[in-house]
Enzyme design. Sequence first.
Site, mmCIF file in Angstrom:
data_model
loop_
_atom_site.group_PDB
_atom_site.id
_atom_site.type_symbol
_atom_site.label_atom_id
_atom_site.label_comp_id
_atom_site.label_asym_id
_atom_site.label_seq_id
_atom_site.Cartn_x
_atom_site.Cartn_y
_atom_site.Cartn_z
ATOM 1 N N HIS B 59 53.719 -15.071 -11.362
ATOM 2 C CA HIS B 59 55.165 -14.904 -11.524
ATOM 3 C C HIS B 59 55.937 -15.809 -10.573
ATOM 4 C CE1 HIS B 59 56.206 -12.317 -7.991
ATOM 5 N NE2 HIS B 59 55.018 -11.767 -8.153
ATOM 6 N N GLU B 195 58.934 -10.290 -12.613
ATOM 7 C CA GLU B 195 57.843 -9.389 -12.233
ATOM 8 C C GLU B 195 58.333 -8.336 -11.266
ATOM 9 O OE1 GLU B 195 56.250 -8.934 -9.148
ATOM 10 O OE2 GLU B 195 54.613 -7.688 -9.884
#
Lengths: 179, 242
Positions: B59, B195
């Site tokens: 991420h 995320e």
Amino acid sequence: MGDRVSCGALDDRAGMASLICALEYLREKGCKKKITVSFSTREEVGGSGAKTAAFNAEAKELIAVDVSFADTPDSNSEECGELSKGPMIGVSASLDYDMSQRFIGTAKKCGIPYQLEIMGGRTGTNADGMTIARGGFISGLISIPLRYMHTGVEVVSVSDVENTGRLIAEYIAGGSENA
Amino acid sequence: MLKELCLLNGISGREKAVREYIISKIPSDCKYSVDALGNVIVEKLGKSRASKKVMLSAHIDEVGFMVSYITDDGYIKIAPVGGIDERVVFGRRVKVADIYGVIGAKALHHLSSDELYKVPKCEDMYVDIGAQSRKQAEEYVSLGDEVCFVSEYLEFGDGFIKAKALDDRVGCQILLNILSREQPYDLTVCFVVQEEIGTRGSAVAAYNVAPDYAIVLEVQRQLICPIPPIRKRFASSETVLL
């Protein structure tokens, strides 16, 4: 009193009313864009209705319409909107920032009163589940300020409901011009 | 490259600078696309076609804050984006959009005995950008602006690094290394968003890629049990060079 009304279930029947306003406004403007409107179920127990509708929709952008907190004497005014000051345009880490800015631009251009609602994480609305349904959507959230949420005496301002509908209609009609 | 990645600002939902940097580092033999949420999906051809589709992911977003309110006196109130340890917030330097600020609260000397040993909550702290009024502050910042920690990239000790956003720019660095090397089999590499606010980008990326296998590169608290070597998890004829 004035244009303020109280009833249970304004969350989110007020949102439904604003969408009907938006559709009527778009019809008057002769808008030819394809719009899918979902009056979804089960938001209050996890949002499965809207997720399903989003999965099945062919759309590039999603606009969720809900209610949010209007201030009361005992609330923290930093965290609330105000009745009769216009729709609350959501700005959140989980919403599309550019879309939020386009809504702000639309409101300014069309002279529609508005407020901002800042949310650091998810929004707590159908927007959360809809945005990540299927392959993901560019999403925005417009909320109608409301007092006493989740009681039988919720209160909204009718002008906020109408302005929410008008903002959404002008956004859709304006398209990329509002960027 | 890790230093450059860490020093970029990209809180959840505002990953543009990190995304553009990563795109600039994708080798020319790879194809990439950006989906509705801003995930970058990269297709790398290997020497051979794989019988199963493998997706690697890291991420690109980091924790931080957003400007939630501007007081009459020009102070900036902030809403956390992602899980922030409030113990590390007070007394920090931050950047609000393009302007520096400091996070403060009541001075030590004025704390009551109750307050003295409590960690201040985010909602009780504020960013001071030096403005003397709301009007002055609004010339420089707006509601919704991103607020990021200012933290130098520091190498110290025997191979240690201190920086913001090592979570998960380390993973991004590894994926870029993988893309830059020849691979035995085709790979899909995803740099995912959001995320820190609920693994949202990866859900969308996984739908779009539809892999048979997915490997997530993440940082984690130090584990007390050893992790089996990666190669033992694949058949000997199908390995991924990391």
